[in-house]
Write an enzyme that holds these catalytic residues in place. Structure first.
Site, short mmCIF file in Angstrom:
data_model
loop_
_atom_site.label_atom_id
_atom_site.label_comp_id
_atom_site.label_asym_id
_atom_site.label_seq_id
_atom_site.Cartn_x
_atom_site.Cartn_y
_atom_site.Cartn_z
N ASP A 17 0.98 -0.98 -0.07
CA ASP A 17 -0.07 -0.01 0.05
C ASP A 17 0.91 1.28 0.05
O ASP A 17 1.68 1.28 -1.04
CB ASP A 17 -0.83 0.07 1.38
N TYR A 124 -2.06 11.81 3.70
CA TYR A 124 -3.25 11.91 2.86
C TYR A 124 -3.44 13.55 2.44
O TYR A 124 -3.52 13.62 1.24
CB TYR A 124 -4.71 11.54 3.60
N HIS A 185 -7.19 -6.72 1.57
CA HIS A 185 -6.02 -5.74 1.40
C HIS A 185 -4.87 -6.19 2.29
O HIS A 185 -3.67 -5.78 1.76
CB HIS A 185 -6.59 -4.52 2.24
#
Length: 206
Positions: A17, A124, A185
């Site tokens: 990720d 983010y 995930h």
């Protein structure tokens, strides 16, 4: 005169990720420093606007939420709020509601440490301009990575869907890709023995 480091030896990177995003950027910038790359469920520019498709809308809410100035304060207001937030995210992304039960308190304790939630959420905000560019198809072109690359992607991933892997070969010219059944995930967490074997096999074959 400052000391200089000499790069020597064989180096491989295993990541997932966000870590994979950093790793393939590093490999693109310093191709002579990495002998092999192994990724689980990797964000990359080839996903493009698919991540904001109408059917995926409810999966990306957290990316905007994490950029709110009050998000870390709200989530970190108590042990219970951190626990509720993490338990539900981890359970949903893993597609297994109980896979993190034994280790959940370790996650809670970590993110209750001063600055840890905000530090994670800051990613983010920092990555947002590039994410928007990728969604709009305006991300600057990047050269393909020639470093041998292995990608194992959970077939039951709800957000970074396995079908998004269809353009990986445009970004990694020496690619070994396989979907992983019965994993979401967190392939390395849900199927640790399989992951260990795949990592050993890949790097052993280089």
């Amino acid at each position: 005169m400052p000391a200089r480091c000499t790069w020597a030896g064989e180096v491989g990177i295993v990541s997932h990720d966000i870590g994979a995003t950093i790793a393939h950027s590093f490999a693109r910038q310093f191709p002579d420093r990495v002998d092999g790359l192994f990724f689980f469920n990797i964000p990359y520019a080839g996903i493009g606007a698919r991540q904001i498709a109408p059917e995926n809308f409810n999966e990306i809410w957290y990316q905007g939420f994490h950029q709110q100035k009050w998000a870390a304060e709200l989530i970190g207001s108590s042990c219970e709020t951190v626990r509720i937030y993490l338990k539900n995210l981890l359970a949903h992304w893993a597609q297994d509601p109980n896979v993190f039960d034994d280790d959940l308190e370790v996650w809670v304790d970590n993110f209750l440490q001063p600055g840890n939630l905000q530090g994670g959420f800051n990613w983010y905000a920092a990555f947002h301009p590039l994410r928007l560019a990728m969604m709009k198809g305006e991300a600057p072109p990047v050269p393909s990575i020639d470093t041998p690359t292995c990608v194992r992607w959970g077939a039951d991933e709800p957000f970074l869907k396995v079908e998004y892997a269809d353009k990986l070969d445009e970004y990694f010219s020496n690619l070994d890709f396989k979907p992983v059944p019965n994993a979401g995930h967190f392939v390395h967490y849900q199927r640790p023995s399989y992951s260990e074997q795949e990592i050993k096999h890949f790097f052993g074959s280089l």
